[in-house]
Design a protein around this motif. Structure first.
Motif, short mmCIF file in Angstrom:
data_model
loop_
_atom_site.label_atom_id
_atom_site.label_comp_id
_atom_site.label_asym_id
_atom_site.label_seq_id
_atom_site.Cartn_x
_atom_site.Cartn_y
_atom_site.Cartn_z
N GLU A 1 2.72 2.86 -9.33
CA GLU A 1 1.68 3.87 -9.12
C GLU A 1 0.29 3.30 -9.38
OE1 GLU A 1 2.32 7.41 -11.41
OE2 GLU A 1 3.53 8.33 -9.82
N ASP A 2 0.15 2.58 -10.50
CA ASP A 2 -1.16 2.01 -10.84
C ASP A 2 -1.56 0.91 -9.85
OD1 ASP A 2 -1.82 3.59 -13.02
OD2 ASP A 2 -0.71 2.35 -14.43
N GLN B 1 -6.06 0.93 -3.47
CA GLN B 1 -6.98 1.90 -2.85
C GLN B 1 -8.41 1.71 -3.33
OE1 GLN B 1 -5.00 5.52 -4.02
NE2 GLN B 1 -3.60 5.51 -2.28
N ASN B 2 -8.56 1.33 -4.61
CA ASN B 2 -9.90 1.11 -5.18
C ASN B 2 -10.42 -0.29 -4.89
OD1 ASN B 2 -9.94 3.68 -6.31
ND2 ASN B 2 -8.99 3.00 -8.21
N LYS C 1 -2.92 2.60 -6.68
CA LYS C 1 -4.27 3.09 -6.95
C LYS C 1 -5.28 1.93 -6.96
CE LYS C 1 -2.80 7.08 -9.71
NZ LYS C 1 -2.73 7.65 -11.09
N ARG D 1 0.81 -1.22 0.00
CA ARG D 1 0.00 0.00 0.00
C ARG D 1 0.84 1.27 0.00
NH1 ARG D 1 -4.43 -1.25 4.63
NH2 ARG D 1 -2.63 -2.24 5.59
#
Length: 264
Positions: A59-60, A66-67, A63, A40
């Protein structure tokens, strides 16, 4: 340790992370195969080739964590191409980012009938859980064979502190008494959820008591009481289902309770 062995270990430890895997490569790319674990905070184990492409994949992946959704992403390693990244390789990478999401860790405060019903549902859902109570005769391994831990203390406030609550903890207060002590202790940790079985009159009394002891109104507004989704539940088992349903719903929102350090 092999990377997939680490994935298995993290899964057993109920951690949240992403596994990024190259599933297709065309032309010149840093690597044609590769896997890496992304946490994370963006730290990694393993590699899919390093460089700018790996930076974008990290980076992806963060994300996606997080989603809470796995996805496939494509990268054009060509600074001349539309939507390309600043690399001169010229090839294309497709990467599958698989998300491993931790399951709610239930902290069931109360080893009575409702606590027992909740434990049975947790067994079915394969949710890890511990039991907290002040009664040695109720909080036993025979009664809760699949509990990760049993915390028993005549002072139930001390028992809940021993449970070492964290951001994955979903605290369900179904005690015969001592609700205020359990709730006060729970609110001192960044837990994911806390719910309490109590009448409206009892909730008002407990909230007023805790406010006088330094608990904020903002914290109390995050307490689920009445507990569980409104579905006309009457029996112990139906109430347990409504509570677990609410926990499943809240677990998708991932908003830890704000804490304030209190004395006592």
């Amino acid at each position: 340790m092999l990377l997939m062995e680490k994935v298995a270990l993290l899964t057993r430890q109920n951690e949240t992370f992403a596994l990024a895997m190259i599933i297709e490569s065309k032309g010149s790319t840093p690597r044609h195969v590769g896997k890496m674990i992304v946490y994370r905070d963006g730290t990694i184990e393993g590699t899919i080739g390093g460089g700018l492409a790996e930076h974008f994949i990290i980076e992806d992946s963060v994300k996606a964590i997080q989603n809470g959704q796995s996805k496939i992403v494509e990268y054009k390693l060509n600074n001349q191409a539309k939507d390309g990244i600043q690399m001169n390789c010229g090839g294309t990478l497709r990467v599958f980012i698989e998300i491993y999401t931790s399951r709610p860790e239930l902290v069931i405060a109360g080893a009575g009938h409702l606590g027992y019903a909740l434990a049975k549902l947790a067994d079915f859902l394969e949710y890890p859980y511990c039991i907290v109570d002040d009664r040695m005769g109720y909080c036993t391994k025979e009664r809760f064979p699949n509990a990760t831990h049993l915390f028993v203390n005549e002072d139930i406030g001390k028992a809940i502190f021993a449970a070492n609550l964290n951001e994955k903890s979903y605290v369900v207060i179904v005690t015969k008494d001592g609700d205020d002590m359990v709730l006060k202790a729970a609110l001192q940790f960044p837990i994911a959820y806390v719910g309490m079985v109590a009448s409206k009159r009892k909730v008002i009394r407990i909230f007023e008591k805790l406010k006088s002891e330094g608990v904020t109104q903002e914290q109390l507004e995050q307490v689920h009481s009445p507990i569980g989704l409104e579905m006309g539940s009457e029996t112990t088992e139906e109430i347990a289902i409504s509570i677990i349903s609410e926990i499943i719903k809240v677990s998708k929102e991932k908003k830890p309770i704000k804490v304030k350090q209190l004395n006592g």
